[in-house]
Design a protein around this motif. Structure first.
Motif, PDB file in Angstrom:
ATOM      1  N   LEU A  28     -45.389 -23.306   3.440  1.00  0.00           N
ATOM      2  CA  LEU A  28     -45.458 -23.469   4.888  1.00  0.00           C
ATOM      3  C   LEU A  28     -44.262 -24.233   5.457  1.00  0.00           C
ATOM      4  O   LEU A  28     -43.696 -23.814   6.475  1.00  0.00           O
ATOM      5  CB  LEU A  28     -46.780 -24.145   5.271  1.00  0.00           C
ATOM      6  N   PRO A  29     -43.818 -25.335   4.846  1.00  0.00           N
ATOM      7  CA  PRO A  29     -42.614 -25.988   5.372  1.00  0.00           C
ATOM      8  C   PRO A  29     -41.374 -25.091   5.321  1.00  0.00           C
ATOM      9  O   PRO A  29     -40.523 -25.141   6.224  1.00  0.00           O
ATOM     10  CB  PRO A  29     -42.446 -27.211   4.461  1.00  0.00           C
ATOM     11  N   LEU A  30     -41.264 -24.258   4.280  1.00  0.00           N
ATOM     12  CA  LEU A  30     -40.135 -23.337   4.190  1.00  0.00           C
ATOM     13  C   LEU A  30     -40.201 -22.291   5.296  1.00  0.00           C
ATOM     14  O   LEU A  30     -39.174 -21.924   5.883  1.00  0.00           O
ATOM     15  CB  LEU A  30     -40.109 -22.654   2.824  1.00  0.00           C
ATOM     16  N   MET A  31     -41.396 -21.808   5.588  1.00  0.00           N
ATOM     17  CA  MET A  31     -41.563 -20.845   6.673  1.00  0.00           C
ATOM     18  C   MET A  31     -41.206 -21.474   8.009  1.00  0.00           C
ATOM     19  O   MET A  31     -40.581 -20.833   8.866  1.00  0.00           O
ATOM     20  CB  MET A  31     -43.009 -20.339   6.685  1.00  0.00           C
ATOM     21  N   MET A  32     -41.575 -22.735   8.196  1.00  0.00           N
ATOM     22  CA  MET A  32     -41.235 -23.429   9.436  1.00  0.00           C
ATOM     23  C   MET A  32     -39.725 -23.615   9.554  1.00  0.00           C
ATOM     24  O   MET A  32     -39.143 -23.442  10.636  1.00  0.00           O
ATOM     25  CB  MET A  32     -41.931 -24.793   9.477  1.00  0.00           C
ATOM     26  N   SER A 128     -61.947 -31.674   4.299  1.00  0.00           N
ATOM     27  CA  SER A 128     -61.279 -32.322   3.167  1.00  0.00           C
ATOM     28  C   SER A 128     -60.077 -31.517   2.684  1.00  0.00           C
ATOM     29  O   SER A 128     -58.997 -32.080   2.428  1.00  0.00           O
ATOM     30  CB  SER A 128     -62.274 -32.508   2.017  1.00  0.00           C
ATOM     31  N   TRP A 129     -60.248 -30.209   2.544  1.00  0.00           N
ATOM     32  CA  TRP A 129     -59.156 -29.376   2.047  1.00  0.00           C
ATOM     33  C   TRP A 129     -57.951 -29.410   2.986  1.00  0.00           C
ATOM     34  O   TRP A 129     -56.802 -29.521   2.538  1.00  0.00           O
ATOM     35  CB  TRP A 129     -59.637 -27.944   1.862  1.00  0.00           C
ATOM     36  N   GLN A 130     -58.207 -29.314   4.287  1.00  0.00           N
ATOM     37  CA  GLN A 130     -57.097 -29.315   5.233  1.00  0.00           C
ATOM     38  C   GLN A 130     -56.391 -30.670   5.263  1.00  0.00           C
ATOM     39  O   GLN A 130     -55.162 -30.736   5.367  1.00  0.00           O
ATOM     40  CB  GLN A 130     -57.602 -28.936   6.629  1.00  0.00           C
ATOM     41  N   LEU A 131     -57.140 -31.747   5.160  1.00  0.00           N
ATOM     42  CA  LEU A 131     -56.515 -33.069   5.133  1.00  0.00           C
ATOM     43  C   LEU A 131     -55.675 -33.260   3.869  1.00  0.00           C
ATOM     44  O   LEU A 131     -54.614 -33.905   3.912  1.00  0.00           O
ATOM     45  CB  LEU A 131     -57.576 -34.166   5.223  1.00  0.00           C
ATOM     46  N   LEU A 132     -56.121 -32.709   2.758  1.00  0.00           N
ATOM     47  CA  LEU A 132     -55.349 -32.802   1.523  1.00  0.00           C
ATOM     48  C   LEU A 132     -54.001 -32.096   1.683  1.00  0.00           C
ATOM     49  O   LEU A 132     -52.951 -32.640   1.301  1.00  0.00           O
ATOM     50  CB  LEU A 132     -56.138 -32.182   0.367  1.00  0.00           C
ATOM     51  N   ALA A 133     -54.017 -30.896   2.262  1.00  0.00           N
ATOM     52  CA  ALA A 133     -52.767 -30.160   2.474  1.00  0.00           C
ATOM     53  C   ALA A 133     -51.849 -30.904   3.442  1.00  0.00           C
ATOM     54  O   ALA A 133     -50.641 -31.046   3.191  1.00  0.00           O
ATOM     55  CB  ALA A 133     -53.070 -28.759   2.999  1.00  0.00           C
ATOM     56  N   ASP A 140     -44.165 -34.978   1.506  1.00  0.00           N
ATOM     57  CA  ASP A 140     -43.002 -34.235   1.014  1.00  0.00           C
ATOM     58  C   ASP A 140     -41.916 -34.083   2.076  1.00  0.00           C
ATOM     59  O   ASP A 140     -40.736 -34.275   1.798  1.00  0.00           O
ATOM     60  CB  ASP A 140     -43.431 -32.837   0.552  1.00  0.00           C
ATOM     61  N   CYS A 141     -42.329 -33.692   3.287  1.00  0.00           N
ATOM     62  CA  CYS A 141     -41.366 -33.235   4.287  1.00  0.00           C
ATOM     63  C   CYS A 141     -41.376 -34.019   5.597  1.00  0.00           C
ATOM     64  O   CYS A 141     -40.529 -33.782   6.456  1.00  0.00           O
ATOM     65  CB  CYS A 141     -41.621 -31.758   4.627  1.00  0.00           C
ATOM     66  N   GLY A 142     -42.345 -34.922   5.763  1.00  0.00           N
ATOM     67  CA  GLY A 142     -42.453 -35.617   7.036  1.00  0.00           C
ATOM     68  C   GLY A 142     -42.893 -34.704   8.150  1.00  0.00           C
ATOM     69  O   GLY A 142     -42.542 -34.905   9.314  1.00  0.00           O
TER      70      GLY A 142
END
Length: 272
Positions: A28-32, A128-133, A140-142
């Motif tokens: 997702l960060p790479l796509m952004m 929980s899952w979304q908060l973990l991601a 990692d990326c800020g």
């Protein structure tokens, strides 16, 4: 349902979701970055399909570019059987992958142990899952991607249509108040210091958490997150000799504090 089938199902779901979260956290960060015209990164094309998203290209080794076979893509198990190395080039596979899958497994089994199999359990798991991601991407990326913060916000409002975690009115006010309150704090601090103290992703995450927990939880949420942030800065200063003015991602502190408040919510907290 027999207990063994229930726990086996939960374990499989937790591991599979953890594998999906690994993809989201990495891609997702790479796509952004690729979508940002100012970014030097260009990943608009892949070697396989001409596109790069959460699903394409298929999982492959970043070193030798060999596609990962299904038998080498079984969550947690394949990493252990391969000895943490790629089958083809024998380069090491990061321990991050099994760590995320294990974290997802633990969260899933813990929620399944504490809650009955109903919509509340589904809500807690999504939360929980979304908060973990979000936590790992921010570390990692800020970044706190809109795709995740907005989906978290809408999920919170939808689950609270029946007042599951907070009354709907409190959830709507919580979403608005969470954003506005943090925005005012950021504007004051920015004006006083002349520096950007926080990104807008933190504001959107706070709004999403308000949609889940209700506006009554916001004061305690911000207090816990701020205290945790200050503690982390002090510890990094003492252990890693980092400056007290060093920038740190605020998303993990918000996520951890929200998880604590969700537990309190399920135990019957005064703000629930």
């Amino acid at each position: 349902m027999p207990p063994w089938l229930w726990w086996s199902s939960l374990a499989i779901i937790g591991l599979c979701v953890g594998s999906l979260l690994n993809v989201i956290i990495y891609r997702l960060p790479l796509m952004m970055a690729a979508a940002d015209c100012r970014s030097p990164i260009d990943i608009s094309c892949s070697r396989d399909s001409g596109c790069f998203n959460l699903w394409l290209p298929a999982s492959h080794c970043p070193c030798c570019q060999q596609t990962v076979a299904w038998r080498d893509n079984i969550p947690l198990i394949s990493w252990l059987l391969l000895g943490a190395k790629c089958r083809h080039c024998r380069q090491g596979i990061s321990a991050r992958y099994p760590a995320v899958e294990t974290a997802s497994l633990v969260l899933t089994l813990t929620a399944g142990y504490c809650l009955p199999p109903d919509m509340t359990l589904c809500g807690v798991l999504l939360f929980s899952w979304q908060l973990l991601a979000l936590t790992l991407i921010d570390i990692d990326c800020g970044l706190l991607p809109d795709e995740l913060t907005y989906s978290l916000l809408w999920c919170g409002l939808l689950f609270n249509l029946q007042d599951r975690f907070a009354p709907l009115s409190a959830a709507v006010i919580g979403a608005a108040a969470g954003y506005v309150t943090l925005w005012l704090i950021v504007m004051v601090v920015n004006h006083a210091t002349g520096k950007q103290c926080m990104g807008y992703g933190d504001l959107k995450l706070t709004a999403a958490l308000g949609a889940w927990l209700g506006w009554q939880a916001l004061p305690l949420l911000l207090f816990l997150a701020s205290s945790l942030g200050v503690l982390m800065i002090i510890l990094l200063n003492l252990l890693a000799k980092k400056s007290l003015s060093s920038a740190l991602p605020f998303g993990p502190a918000l996520a951890f504090s929200a998880a604590v408040l969700m537990v309190m919510n399920q135990l019957g907290s005064p703000f629930g």
